[in-house]
Design a protein around this motif. Structure first.
Motif, short mmCIF file in Angstrom:
data_model
loop_
_atom_site.label_atom_id
_atom_site.label_comp_id
_atom_site.label_asym_id
_atom_site.label_seq_id
_atom_site.Cartn_x
_atom_site.Cartn_y
_atom_site.Cartn_z
N SER A 27 -8.69 -35.94 85.56
CA SER A 27 -7.41 -35.26 85.55
C SER A 27 -7.13 -33.94 86.58
CB SER A 27 -6.92 -34.75 84.27
OG SER A 27 -7.54 -33.77 83.81
N PRO A 28 -5.75 -33.73 86.96
CA PRO A 28 -5.80 -32.67 87.84
C PRO A 28 -6.50 -31.41 87.32
CG PRO A 28 -3.68 -33.76 87.78
CD PRO A 28 -4.49 -34.50 86.86
N ARG A 29 -6.41 -31.01 86.03
CA ARG A 29 -7.01 -29.97 85.63
C ARG A 29 -8.39 -29.96 85.54
NH1 ARG A 29 -6.83 -25.12 85.24
NH2 ARG A 29 -4.68 -25.06 84.34
N ASP A 30 -9.06 -31.33 85.49
CA ASP A 30 -10.46 -31.31 85.57
C ASP A 30 -11.11 -31.07 86.93
OD1 ASP A 30 -13.11 -32.05 84.93
OD2 ASP A 30 -12.74 -34.19 85.39
N ASP A 31 -9.89 -31.51 87.88
CA ASP A 31 -10.39 -31.45 89.37
C ASP A 31 -10.23 -29.75 89.63
OD1 ASP A 31 -10.24 -34.08 89.80
OD2 ASP A 31 -8.40 -34.16 90.98
N ARG A 32 -9.43 -29.03 89.21
CA ARG A 32 -9.28 -27.56 89.28
C ARG A 32 -10.51 -27.12 88.57
NH1 ARG A 32 -5.07 -23.62 89.10
NH2 ARG A 32 -3.67 -25.64 89.79
N LEU A 65 4.81 -37.92 86.32
CA LEU A 65 4.80 -36.90 85.30
C LEU A 65 3.37 -36.56 84.54
CD1 LEU A 65 6.77 -35.25 83.59
CD2 LEU A 65 7.17 -37.25 82.19
N GLU A 66 2.51 -37.48 84.61
CA GLU A 66 1.18 -37.45 83.72
C GLU A 66 0.40 -36.29 85.02
OE1 GLU A 66 -2.74 -39.64 82.76
OE2 GLU A 66 -0.70 -40.79 82.79
N LEU A 67 0.51 -36.52 85.95
CA LEU A 67 0.05 -35.65 87.01
C LEU A 67 0.36 -34.28 87.06
CD1 LEU A 67 -0.97 -38.40 89.77
CD2 LEU A 67 -2.38 -37.41 88.26
N SER A 68 1.54 -34.21 86.59
CA SER A 68 2.60 -32.95 86.89
C SER A 68 2.26 -32.06 85.43
CB SER A 68 3.89 -33.13 87.04
OG SER A 68 4.14 -34.10 88.19
N ASP A 69 1.47 -32.63 84.30
CA ASP A 69 1.63 -31.94 83.03
C ASP A 69 1.02 -30.56 83.23
OD1 ASP A 69 1.94 -32.22 80.13
OD2 ASP A 69 -0.28 -31.69 80.36
N VAL A 70 -0.11 -30.49 83.95
CA VAL A 70 -0.84 -29.19 84.18
C VAL A 70 0.04 -28.21 84.82
CG1 VAL A 70 -1.96 -29.95 86.38
CG2 VAL A 70 -2.99 -28.06 85.12
N LEU A 71 0.89 -28.59 85.61
CA LEU A 71 1.89 -27.42 86.27
C LEU A 71 2.79 -27.00 85.36
CD1 LEU A 71 2.58 -29.46 89.74
CD2 LEU A 71 0.77 -27.63 88.96
N TYR A 72 3.10 -27.69 84.47
CA TYR A 72 4.48 -27.22 83.49
C TYR A 72 3.80 -26.49 82.44
CZ TYR A 72 7.73 -30.51 86.02
OH TYR A 72 8.61 -30.91 86.79
N THR A 90 1.08 -24.29 83.00
CA THR A 90 0.62 -23.01 83.56
C THR A 90 1.53 -22.13 83.81
OG1 THR A 90 -1.23 -24.61 84.34
CG2 THR A 90 -1.26 -22.48 85.31
N SER A 91 1.43 -20.87 83.63
CA SER A 91 2.56 -19.89 83.83
C SER A 91 2.59 -19.50 85.20
CB SER A 91 2.14 -18.48 82.70
OG SER A 91 0.83 -18.20 83.09
N GLU A 92 1.28 -19.80 85.88
CA GLU A 92 1.28 -19.21 87.29
C GLU A 92 1.94 -20.29 88.36
OE1 GLU A 92 -2.97 -20.71 88.74
OE2 GLU A 92 -3.14 -19.24 87.62
N SER A 93 2.33 -21.49 87.76
CA SER A 93 2.87 -22.40 88.71
C SER A 93 4.16 -21.88 89.24
CB SER A 93 3.02 -23.84 87.93
OG SER A 93 1.61 -24.22 87.27
N PRO A 94 4.24 -22.29 90.55
CA PRO A 94 5.60 -21.85 91.15
C PRO A 94 6.62 -22.95 91.19
CG PRO A 94 3.79 -22.94 92.70
CD PRO A 94 3.26 -22.78 91.61
N LEU A 95 7.77 -22.64 90.67
CA LEU A 95 8.70 -23.58 90.26
C LEU A 95 9.50 -24.06 91.35
CD1 LEU A 95 10.13 -21.81 87.00
CD2 LEU A 95 8.68 -23.57 87.02
N THR A 96 9.19 -23.26 92.47
CA THR A 96 9.96 -23.76 93.88
C THR A 96 9.14 -24.68 94.62
OG1 THR A 96 9.14 -21.82 94.88
CG2 THR A 96 11.29 -21.83 93.93
N ALA A 97 7.92 -24.94 94.16
CA ALA A 97 7.10 -26.02 94.93
C ALA A 97 7.76 -27.40 94.97
CB ALA A 97 5.63 -26.29 94.25
N LYS A 98 7.58 -28.01 96.12
CA LYS A 98 8.06 -29.31 96.61
C LYS A 98 7.16 -30.46 96.26
CE LYS A 98 11.97 -27.12 97.70
NZ LYS A 98 12.09 -27.07 99.14
#
Length: 369
Positions: free
Chosen positions: A72-77, A108-115, A117-125
């Protein structure tokens, strides 16, 4: 004396409840992620990450690219943090690239970690890539710009020029969880000759899954006109035929207004008419002069025919992709609840009747006319 003692005790009591800096992250221990690209190989998510750092001699920013494979993306991080001499943060991340084949499985599944995590930038494209997005991140920089800044600039320019819709990490979430909306994202590919990135259109989604259906740049502009989402600028150019001769006409879209009329229909479930009034300013016409009112009317009619044909094609692609980008479902839910309740929107949307009606008005013919 007694008053001072009470004051000191009160201050001490208040200080005991203060938490202090219990959650600090020092910049000297932090490495900022600027861009990430996701693709899939077998059952693993492959992340290609560009991390910004400074050169020791000149103090200039450079990119370092990392490749990791995880579940998953979190595992990658987590695996990335095992390879770098600091803590990786995504607070300055601007662009997230998805391989087109991976996007077909859902974003959506790959975006789960972004939503989460408080540090995620909401303006990312979010951007969909034709082919392997890792090849874009591996460019590291284009000209004097690092790849993150370059990609952000490319997408921003496309938005300003009405080539793609404006969508961010924050707005994307509201679209995906609303049955009456549809998602469309920028679609790009690597230009191998120039080592740059080309915006080649818009990717249409069925819920959070890329449908595989795309719009070219001209169709994307018409989509934004129909959805009342024109950017700051919009320039269009067509070949038109007048008296058996071909001419090129280019124009700025000075203004556009689309409305929506929704009625119940026994055959299609619902019938939608979208009148679109477009005001244009001519900035090129290869016949040179355009002083005749009859000629102006003829050019206006030719542009109208072309835009009408493109609008019908765009609507057909939207329904084929099952993408309610024009938010007809929201219109039905808000103002026509009887239609909304009767239809299963996700299943019935592609079968309703949608008819755009384009009207063009030339408001300016150029300074020589």
């Amino acid at each position: 004396m007694k008053y001072k003692l009470i004051k000191v005790l009160s201050i001490c009591l208040i200080l005991s409840f203060l938490t202090g800096c219990w959650d600090q992250k020092l910049l000297k221990d932090t490495m900022f992620l600027s861009t990430v690209a996701y693709e899939k190989k077998k059952d693993k998510v492959i992340s290609t990450i560009a991390i910004r750092s400074y050169t020791s001699k000149e103090g200039t920013l450079v990119n370092k690219t990392y490749h990791v494979a995880g579940d998953s993306p979190r595992d990658d991080r987590t695996k990335i943090n095992q390879q770098v001499s600091g803590i990786v943060m995504s607070a300055k991340k601007r662009i997230v690239l998805f391989e087109n084949q991976l996007a077909k499985e859902g974003v959506l599944e790959l975006s789960d970690v972004l939503y989460r995590t408080s540090e995620s930038p909401l303006t990312a494209k979010y951007v969909i890539v034709e082919g392997k997005p890792s090849t874009i991140v591996e460019l590291q920089q284009v000209g004097e710009e690092l790849i993150g800044e370059y990609l952000d600039g490319v997408v921003h320019t496309a938005e300003v020029n009405s080539l793609v819709p404006v969508e961010t990490l924050q707005s994307l979430c509201t679209v995906l969880f609303d049955e009456g909306k549809g998602l469309a994202l920028p679609y790009v590919k690597l230009n191998t000759e120039n080592k740059t990135v080309d915006v080649i259109g818009t990717a249409l989604f069925n819920e959070d899954k890329f449908s595989g259906i795309t719009l070219n740049p001209e169709e994307s502009k018409v989509l934004l006109l129909l959805g009342n989402q024109k950017g700051k600028y919009m320039i269009m150019s067509h070949k038109i035929t007048i008296h058996d001769q071909q001419y090129v006409v280019s124009y700025d879209v000075s203004g556009a207004k689309a409305k929506m009329h929704l009625t119940p229909d026994a055959m299609y479930g619902a019938k939608v008419t979208i009148p679109l009034h477009v005001k244009v300013s001519i900035n090129e016409f290869t016949k040179n002069e355009m002083s005749s009112p009859a000629l102006t009317k003829k050019v206006q009619e030719e542009i109208e025919k072309i835009l009408q044909k493109k609008a019908e094609k765009v609507v057909g692609k939207l329904q084929k992709a099952n993408c309610d980008f024009l938010e007809i479902g929201r219109e039905a839910a808000a103002y026509h609840p009887s239609i909304w309740k009767r239809l299963k929107w996700r299943q019935d949307y592609k079968n309703i009747s949608i008819n755009p009606k384009v009207q063009v008005e030339i408001i300016h013919r150029g300074i020589i006319n």
